[in-house]
Enzyme design. Structure first.
Site, PDB file in Angstrom:
ATOM      1  N   LYS A  39       9.142   6.099  -8.752  1.00 29.82           N
ATOM      2  CA  LYS A  39      10.101   5.151  -8.176  1.00 29.82           C
ATOM      3  C   LYS A  39       9.431   4.265  -7.122  1.00 29.82           C
ATOM      4  O   LYS A  39       9.699   3.071  -7.045  1.00 29.82           O
ATOM      5  CB  LYS A  39      11.282   5.906  -7.559  1.00 29.82           C
ATOM      6  CG  LYS A  39      12.208   6.570  -8.557  1.00 29.82           C
ATOM      7  CD  LYS A  39      13.314   7.339  -7.854  1.00 29.82           C
ATOM      8  CE  LYS A  39      14.234   8.026  -8.851  1.00 29.82           C
ATOM      9  NZ  LYS A  39      15.298   8.817  -8.173  1.00 29.82           N
ATOM     10  N   LEU A  85       0.827  -1.208   0.000  1.00 26.88           N
ATOM     11  CA  LEU A  85       0.000   0.000   0.000  1.00 26.88           C
ATOM     12  C   LEU A  85       0.863   1.261   0.000  1.00 26.88           C
ATOM     13  O   LEU A  85       0.380   2.352   0.296  1.00 26.88           O
ATOM     14  CB  LEU A  85      -0.925   0.016   1.224  1.00 26.88           C
ATOM     15  CG  LEU A  85      -2.218  -0.794   1.163  1.00 26.88           C
ATOM     16  CD1 LEU A  85      -1.941  -2.285   1.051  1.00 26.88           C
ATOM     17  CD2 LEU A  85      -3.093  -0.522   2.388  1.00 26.88           C
ATOM     18  N   THR A  97     -11.863   6.011  -1.460  1.00 24.53           N
ATOM     19  CA  THR A  97     -12.138   5.494  -0.124  1.00 24.53           C
ATOM     20  C   THR A  97     -12.004   6.639   0.885  1.00 24.53           C
ATOM     21  O   THR A  97     -11.170   7.529   0.712  1.00 24.53           O
ATOM     22  CB  THR A  97     -11.154   4.361   0.225  1.00 24.53           C
ATOM     23  OG1 THR A  97     -11.183   3.379  -0.829  1.00 24.53           O
ATOM     24  CG2 THR A  97     -11.521   3.694   1.536  1.00 24.53           C
ATOM     25  N   TYR A 124       1.479   9.072 -11.027  1.00 25.79           N
ATOM     26  CA  TYR A 124       0.704   8.128 -10.228  1.00 25.79           C
ATOM     27  C   TYR A 124      -0.007   7.112 -11.118  1.00 25.79           C
ATOM     28  O   TYR A 124       0.120   5.897 -10.921  1.00 25.79           O
ATOM     29  CB  TYR A 124      -0.313   8.887  -9.377  1.00 25.79           C
ATOM     30  CG  TYR A 124      -1.086   8.027  -8.403  1.00 25.79           C
ATOM     31  CD1 TYR A 124      -0.452   7.435  -7.310  1.00 25.79           C
ATOM     32  CD2 TYR A 124      -2.456   7.826  -8.565  1.00 25.79           C
ATOM     33  CE1 TYR A 124      -1.169   6.651  -6.405  1.00 25.79           C
ATOM     34  CE2 TYR A 124      -3.177   7.054  -7.661  1.00 25.79           C
ATOM     35  CZ  TYR A 124      -2.529   6.474  -6.592  1.00 25.79           C
ATOM     36  OH  TYR A 124      -3.239   5.697  -5.697  1.00 25.79           O
ATOM     37  N   ALA A 150      -1.939  -2.862  -4.065  1.00 28.96           N
ATOM     38  CA  ALA A 150      -3.020  -1.881  -3.982  1.00 28.96           C
ATOM     39  C   ALA A 150      -2.906  -0.971  -5.188  1.00 28.96           C
ATOM     40  O   ALA A 150      -2.232   0.055  -5.152  1.00 28.96           O
ATOM     41  CB  ALA A 150      -2.924  -1.087  -2.684  1.00 28.96           C
TER      42      ALA A 150
END
Length: 335
Positions: free
Chosen positions: A94, A76, A178, A148, A117
């Site tokens: 990275k 995660l 979430t 991302y 995740a």
């Protein structure tokens, strides 16, 4: 039975700390690893005295400590909100890529199961709705969110290549929006933004015209989905969408937060950021059929719990700040 030894990277973050807590309740030995770039010591402070909990400060973009032996790995570790992952985009990439390689090599050596995740961001600004796992996405590889989006997409590629090439037991979860307690007040995500702004009496910041949609899953439901995926048969690799399929516009969310907090503030409309998705809604058919999982916490209940959390957090922060000022005044007066 000997309890499982489980490594949770990003374990001091929002999701990671909830996962650590849930695993400890199940009797597992939990090794929490975090660089504390965005994670918080406060999130895991209550676990430190637990005999089955250990904390390691480490950046998974760097080679892992030698001699680790684990049965399962939950990865995660990565900043998840745009302000955080865009603050150092190179390190974000990275973390996703080097981190995946280091953890997959550990899983290969230990014969451990490993869960990635991943994120609904792999779908980019989707041209289909709801998004199924078969959809390849609509991602801008050159934009400010790409560090991302593409980092997570590459991590998925690495997971499946390690599975095909080396037989590593992998699980890939694509996590949709979430929310819940332990979110950071300044993390830049819309639920925390709205609640904090409302509690402080500030205008609620809505980007674009507020018609863009998201689907919000309460953290407890999400954690149960991760556990169900990890426990699924070996042939279940994913990717599997985990999220709440109930769709809500940003203006509707703002109205709900204002009602729950009792705030009487305006809405401040600002330009929509580049590549911000217009729609985000998971198809969770696979999760229902394969995992027997679907969210159960209504948005009204989850938002109320989250508002209560931030109300207490802001109250404690305010009290601490006031106490600090009083102490300084006393010290200055004594001198």
């Amino acid at each position: 039975m000997v309890s499982k030894r489980i490594l949770v990277t990003g374990g001091a973050g929002f999701l990671g700390s909830h996962l650590c807590e849930r695993l400890l309740r199940s009797g597992c030995h939990v090794l929490c690893m975090d660089s504390f770039l965005t994670g918080s010591h406060a999130n895991v402070a209550s676990f430190l005295a637990h005999r089955n909990f250990a904390l390691i400060t480490h950046d998974i973009a760097q080679p892992l400590p030698a001699g680790m032996e684990v049965d399962e790995i939950y990865n995660l570790a990565c900043p998840a909100s745009p302000p955080h992952y865009q603050a150092d985009p190179l390190h974000t990439v990275k973390t996703s890529v080097y981190g995946a390689i280091h953890l997959l090599e550990l899983a290969q050596r230990c014969g451990a199961r490993i869960l990635q995740a991943s994120t609904s961001e792999v779908y980019g600004d989707p041209e289909v709705s709801p998004q199924t796992e078969a959809y390849w996405g609509h991602v801008n590889p050159l934009g400010p969110r790409a560090c991302y989006d593409e980092g997570k997409r590459c991590a998925e590629t690495l997971f499946f290549d390690f599975h095909r090439r080396h037989g590593v037991a992998i699980k890939v979860a694509r996590i949709f929006n979430t929310y819940g307690p332990r979110m950071q007040p300044d993390d830049g995500r819309v639920v925390s933004n709205f609640i904090v702004q409302a509690l402080r009496g500030d205008s609620l910041t809505v980007y674009g015209d507020g018609s863009q949609t998201r689907s919000f899953c309460y953290v407890d439901d999400l954690i149960e989905g991760l556990l169900a995926l990890m426990a699924s048969p070996l042939e279940v690799t994913g990717p599997i969408n985990l999220g709440n399929p109930t769709e809500l516009s940003m203006c509707e969310l703002a109205d709900r937060v204002l009602t729950l907090t009792g705030a009487c503030t305006a809405v401040d409309f600002r330009p929509l950021p580049q590549d911000d998705p217009r729609q985000r809604r998971p198809d969770i058919t696979r999760a229902k059929h394969v995992l027997g999982w679907e969210p159960t916490v209504p948005l009204s209940v989850g938002l109320e719990k989250t508002v209560d959390y931030f109300r207490q957090l802001l109250s404690a922060t305010s009290t601490t700040s006031v106490d600090g000022v009083v102490q300084v005044m006393r010290e200055e007066g004594a001198s």
